[in-house]
Enzyme design. Structure first.
Site, PDB file in Angstrom:
ATOM      1  N   HIS A 162       5.373  -5.358   8.964  1.00 17.44           N
ATOM      2  CA  HIS A 162       6.488  -4.601   9.442  1.00 17.44           C
ATOM      3  C   HIS A 162       7.969  -5.297   9.322  1.00 17.44           C
ATOM      4  CE1 HIS A 162       8.233  -2.683  12.779  1.00 17.44           C
ATOM      5  NE2 HIS A 162       7.751  -3.050  13.937  1.00 17.44           N
ATOM      6  N   HIS A 203       4.986   3.309   4.035  1.00 20.73           N
ATOM      7  CA  HIS A 203       5.388   3.477   5.442  1.00 20.73           C
ATOM      8  C   HIS A 203       4.330   4.388   6.122  1.00 20.73           C
ATOM      9  CE1 HIS A 203       7.883   4.240   9.147  1.00 20.73           C
ATOM     10  NE2 HIS A 203       8.647   3.012   8.582  1.00 20.73           N
ATOM     11  N   ASP A 258      13.083  -1.864   4.284  1.00 19.50           N
ATOM     12  CA  ASP A 258      13.125  -3.654   3.921  1.00 19.50           C
ATOM     13  C   ASP A 258      13.254  -3.757   2.642  1.00 19.50           C
ATOM     14  OD1 ASP A 258      12.393  -4.502   6.628  1.00 19.50           O
ATOM     15  OD2 ASP A 258      10.497  -3.930   6.663  1.00 19.50           O
TER      16      ASP A 258
HETATM   17  N1  ACO Z   1       1.586  -1.570  -2.038  1.00 21.26           N
HETATM   18  C1  ACO Z   1       0.278  -0.974  -2.616  1.00 21.26           C
HETATM   19  N2  ACO Z   1      -0.417  -0.065  -2.008  1.00 21.26           N
HETATM   20  C2  ACO Z   1      -0.172   0.296  -0.947  1.00 21.26           C
HETATM   21  C3  ACO Z   1       1.191  -0.348  -0.272  1.00 21.26           C
HETATM   22  C4  ACO Z   1       1.846  -1.067  -0.994  1.00 21.26           C
HETATM   23  N3  ACO Z   1       2.986  -1.430  -0.457  1.00 21.26           N
HETATM   24  N4  ACO Z   1       1.196   0.598   0.776  1.00 21.26           N
HETATM   25  C5  ACO Z   1       0.167   1.140   0.994  1.00 21.26           C
HETATM   26  N5  ACO Z   1      -0.777   1.033  -0.060  1.00 21.26           N
HETATM   27  C6  ACO Z   1      -1.871   1.784  -0.382  1.00 21.26           C
HETATM   28  C7  ACO Z   1      -3.031   1.363   0.288  1.00 21.26           C
HETATM   29  O1  ACO Z   1      -3.739   0.341  -0.317  1.00 21.26           O
HETATM   30  C8  ACO Z   1      -3.840   2.783   0.675  1.00 21.26           C
HETATM   31  O2  ACO Z   1      -4.664   2.914  -0.582  1.00 21.26           O
HETATM   32  P1  ACO Z   1      -6.148   3.486  -0.658  1.00 21.26           P
HETATM   33  O3  ACO Z   1      -5.808   5.066   0.049  1.00 21.26           O
HETATM   34  O4  ACO Z   1      -6.521   3.447  -2.207  1.00 21.26           O
HETATM   35  O5  ACO Z   1      -6.849   2.678   0.184  1.00 21.26           O
HETATM   36  C9  ACO Z   1      -2.964   3.903   0.693  1.00 21.26           C
HETATM   37  O6  ACO Z   1      -1.334   3.268   0.131  1.00 21.26           O
HETATM   38  C10 ACO Z   1      -2.547   4.038   2.268  1.00 21.26           C
HETATM   39  O7  ACO Z   1      -2.073   2.759   2.866  1.00 21.26           O
HETATM   40  P2  ACO Z   1      -2.309   2.407   4.458  1.00 21.26           P
HETATM   41  O8  ACO Z   1      -2.613   0.933   4.582  1.00 21.26           O
HETATM   42  O9  ACO Z   1      -3.456   3.336   4.992  1.00 21.26           O
HETATM   43  O10 ACO Z   1      -1.137   3.015   4.936  1.00 21.26           O
HETATM   44  P3  ACO Z   1      -0.781   2.600   6.352  1.00 21.26           P
HETATM   45  O11 ACO Z   1       0.282   3.538   7.071  1.00 21.26           O
HETATM   46  O12 ACO Z   1      -1.779   2.034   7.360  1.00 21.26           O
HETATM   47  O13 ACO Z   1       0.396   1.265   6.148  1.00 21.26           O
HETATM   48  C11 ACO Z   1       2.071   0.108   5.680  1.00 21.26           C
HETATM   49  C12 ACO Z   1       1.687   1.443   6.018  1.00 21.26           C
HETATM   50  C13 ACO Z   1       1.534  -1.090   6.653  1.00 21.26           C
HETATM   51  C14 ACO Z   1       3.794   0.096   5.879  1.00 21.26           C
HETATM   52  C15 ACO Z   1       1.709  -0.074   4.429  1.00 21.26           C
HETATM   53  O14 ACO Z   1       2.448   1.000   3.385  1.00 21.26           O
HETATM   54  C16 ACO Z   1       2.230  -1.506   3.773  1.00 21.26           C
HETATM   55  O15 ACO Z   1       1.692  -2.648   3.781  1.00 21.26           O
HETATM   56  N6  ACO Z   1       3.483  -1.676   3.049  1.00 21.26           N
HETATM   57  C17 ACO Z   1       3.889  -2.951   2.470  1.00 21.26           C
HETATM   58  C18 ACO Z   1       4.603  -3.698   3.767  1.00 21.26           C
HETATM   59  C19 ACO Z   1       5.978  -3.286   4.038  1.00 21.26           C
HETATM   60  O16 ACO Z   1       6.819  -2.867   3.327  1.00 21.26           O
HETATM   61  N7  ACO Z   1       6.019  -3.187   5.521  1.00 21.26           N
HETATM   62  C20 ACO Z   1       7.299  -2.730   6.106  1.00 21.26           C
HETATM   63  C21 ACO Z   1       7.118  -1.194   6.611  1.00 21.26           C
HETATM   64  S1  ACO Z   1       8.723  -0.701   7.033  1.00 21.26           S
HETATM   65  C22 ACO Z   1       9.082  -1.497   8.444  1.00 21.26           C
HETATM   66  O17 ACO Z   1       8.124  -1.677   9.291  1.00 21.26           O
HETATM   67  C23 ACO Z   1      10.222  -1.611   9.192  1.00 21.26           C
END
Ligand code: ACO
Length: 428
Positions: A268, A307, A363
Site C-alpha cells: 500500500h 492497483h 507510488d
Molecule cells: N508486479 C508483477 N505482477 C503483479 C504486480 C506487480 N506489481 N501486481 C499484480 N501482479 C500480478 C499478480 O501476480 C497476479 O498475477 P496472476 O493473475 O498471474 O496470479 C495479477 O497481477 C493480479 O494481481 P493481484 O495480486 O490479484 O491484484 P490485487 O488487486 O490483489 O493487488 C496490488 C493489487 C496489491 C496493488 C498489486 O498490484 C501489487 O502488489 N503491486 C505492487 C505494490 C504496489 O505498488 N502497491 C501500491 C498500490 S497503490 C497504493 O496503495 C497507494
C-alpha cells in the site's frame, strides 16, 4: 422492462429466491434466507480482500478504474491539483463543498492554530531509537494523542469531531517532521504560523540555523500538490482500517493510527519507499529487461505497478510526472527517473503487464520527486499519511453519521477440527 432483481435457484432444495438489486449491488444479508433447512445458518459470501464487496455507501471519492478517473466530491483530481490548495481540498473532502472565502479563512485559522504538540509528545518521540522508522514513530504517536484528548471519545458530538479533525490535520505534519528530525539527531522546530500548511511543514523539516525558514515556492507548491493527490482514495486498505477501528466507536486518534499502520505496508503506501529501493537495486537502464523478466517469473513484484481498482493509468501518476520537471529545475534532475521511464516503457510493452492491466500507480513516481527534494526514503510513507489524513477523517465522519453502519465484524468459513476431547500430556 426487466426487473431490477436477481432470481436465484438453490439446486440443493429447488427453491427460488428473488433478490433486489440496488446500485448494481445485492445486499449480502439477503442471501441469509437461502437455507437447506431451518437449522441451516443461511448462505454467506466468501470474499478475502473484499475484492467484490462494497462495505459502505459513500459520497466522498469516485474512481473509475477502467477509465483512470479520480474525483473528490465530483471535482476531477486534475482540476484540484492545478487550481486548489491542500487545505481547500481537505475542506472539500470533509465538508462536501468547496469553501467560500470566510469558510476557508476560518478553516485555515483553526488548522494553523492546532499545529503545536504537547511537550510530552516530544518525550515520547525521544524514547525511540535513533534509527527508528519514522512511520513507526508516527503510528504510535498518533495513537498516543488519544491520551492527551480524552474528550475525543465523544464521537457522536459534531463539535468534538470538528475539533479532533482540526487537531489531526494540523498535528500530522508536526509529528512527521519531529519523527524525521529525531532520526537525524536534529532539534525539533516549532511550527511557524505565518507560513502556509505545506510551507510550515517544510520549515519544521528543514530549518537549520537561519532565523526564519523561507520555503522554495516550486517545492512548496509541488509538495502541496502531492498532498492533494493523496488526500483520499475511497476504500483502500488504510481507509478500511480507519473505518473498521472507527466502527467500534474508538476515538479518531486510535482509528487514524490504525489507518496509518495499514498504509505503512509495502503493498500500500509503503510502496513508494520500496520503489526507490527497487530502482536503486536495478542501478542502470540496461539492467531493466532482466529485472522485468524476474518479476514476470514471480520472483518479486514490480513495486509501484498494479492497483486493485485502476486497470488503466493512475491519473495521479500522470500529474506527478508533470510536476517532476518543475521540481528538477530547482533541485537538479534525479537521474533515477531515467531508470523509472525505461521500466515503464518495457513493462507497458510486455504481454504479462498488458494482459493483467498493470500500470504504474501513484507510488511509482512520487518517491522520485521526494528524493529530489532531499528526503530520505523512510519518510515517503509518512508524507503519504499527511496527505491522506483528511480522507481518513472524512470517511470516519461519514461512517459515524451513517445509520446503516455497524461494527465491522466479518464472518468466517470454519474448516478446523470438529469437537474433540482434551488429551492429557502423557498421552500425546
Ligand atoms: N508486479 C508483477 N505482477 C503483479 C504486480 C506487480 N506489481 N501486481 C499484480 N501482479 C500480478 C499478480 O501476480 C497476479 O498475477 P496472476 O493473475 O498471474 O496470479 C495479477 O497481477 C493480479 O494481481 P493481484 O495480486 O490479484 O491484484 P490485487 O488487486 O490483489 O493487488 C496490488 C493489487 C496489491 C496493488 C498489486 O498490484 C501489487 O502488489 N503491486 C505492487 C505494490 C504496489 O505498488 N502497491 C501500491 C498500490 S497503490 C497504493 O496503495 C497507494
Amino acid at each position: 422492462m426487466s426487473k431490477n432483481s436477481l432470481t436465484i435457484t438453490d439446486n440443493r432444495t429447488g427453491k427460488t429466491y428473488e433478490i433486489p438489486i440496488e446500485h448494481e449491488t445485492i445486499n449480502a444479508m439477503a442471501l441469509r434466507q437461502i437455507k437447506v433447512n431451518d437449522e441451516d445458518f443461511g448462505l454467506m459470501t466468501y470474499d478475502p480482500g473484499f475484492k467484490n464487496t462494497a462495505s459502505c455507501k459513500s459520497t466522498i471519492t469516485d474512481i473509475d478504474g477502467d477509465k483512470g478517473i479520480l474525483r473528490y466530491r465530483g471535482y476531477p483530481i486534475e482540476q484540484l491539483a492545478e487550481k486548489s490548495t491542500f487545505l481547500e481540498t481537505a475542506y472539500l473532502i470533509i465538508n462536501g463543498e468547496l469553501p467560500n472565502q470566510k469558510q476557508l479563512d476560518d478553516w485555515t485559522w483553526n488548522i494553523t492554530n492546532h499545529t503545536i504538540l504537547h511537550e510530552n509528545v516530544k518525550k515520547h518521540i525521544d524514547g525511540f531509537r535513533y534509527d527508528a522508522h519514522p512511520m513507526g514513530i508516527l503510528v504510535s504517536t498518533v495513537a498516543a494523542l488519544s491520551t492527551f484528548y480524552p474528550n475525543s471519545k465523544q464521537i457522536a458530538n459534531p463539535k468534538s469531531r470538528e475539533k479532533q479533525i482540526y487537531r489531526l490535520i494540523a498535528k500530522m505534519p508536526t509529528l512527521a517532521a519531529f519523527a524525521y528530525r529525531h532520526s537525524r539527531g536534529l532539534p525539533y522546530i516549532l511550527p511557524d504560523n505565518e507560513l502556509s500548511y505545506t510551507g510550515n511543514f517544510l520549515n519544521m523539516m528543514f530549518k537549520m540555523t537561519e532565523l526564519r525558514y523561507k520555503p522554495t515556492p516550486v517545492i512548496e507548491k509541488a509538495m502541496d500538490v502531492l498532498f492533494i493527490l493523496h488526500a483520499d482514495h475511497e476504500q483502500n486498505c488504510g481507509t478500511t482500517a480507519m473505518r473498521t477501528v472507527g466502527s467500534s466507536e474508538a476515538d479518531p486518534y486510535c482509528a487514524t493510527s490504525a489507518a496509518a499502520a495499514g498504509l505503512y505496508g509495502p503493498l500500500h503506501g509503503g510502496a513508494n519507499e520500496q520503489v526507490l529501493r527497487m530502482l536503486r537495486e536495478i542501478g542502470s537502464k540496461d539492467k531493466v529487461p532482466e529485472y522485468v523478466k524476474r518479476a514476470k517469473e514471480g520472483e518479486f513484484r514490480l513495486m509501484g505497478f498494479g492497483h486493485r481498482v485502476y486497470k488503466n493509468y493512475d491519473p495521479r501518476g500522470k500529474i506527478i510526472k508533470q510536476i517532476a520537471d518543475e521540481v528538477f529545475e530547482v533541485t537538479g534532475k534525479n537521474e533515477i527517473i531515467d531508470i523509472a521511464n525505461e521500466l515503464e516503457r518495457i513493462a507497458l510493452q510486455d504481454d504479462y503487464f498488458i494482459s493483467r492491466k498493470l500500470y504504474p500507480n501513484v507510488d511509482f513516481y512520487s518517491g522520485i520527486i521526494y528524493e529530489a527534494m532531499n528526503l530520505p526514503v523512510t519518510i515517503f510513507p509518512v508524507l503519504f499519511a499527511i496527505g491522506r489524513t483528511p480522507g481518513w477523517l472524512a470517511q470516519w465522519q461519514e461512517l459515524v453519521t451513517d445509520k446503516e453502519q455497524a461494527i465491522s465484524r466479518p464472518r468466517q468459513i470454519y474448516l478446523g477440527e470438529d469437537k474433540r476431547d482434551y488429551i492429557p500430556m502423557e498421552l500425546r
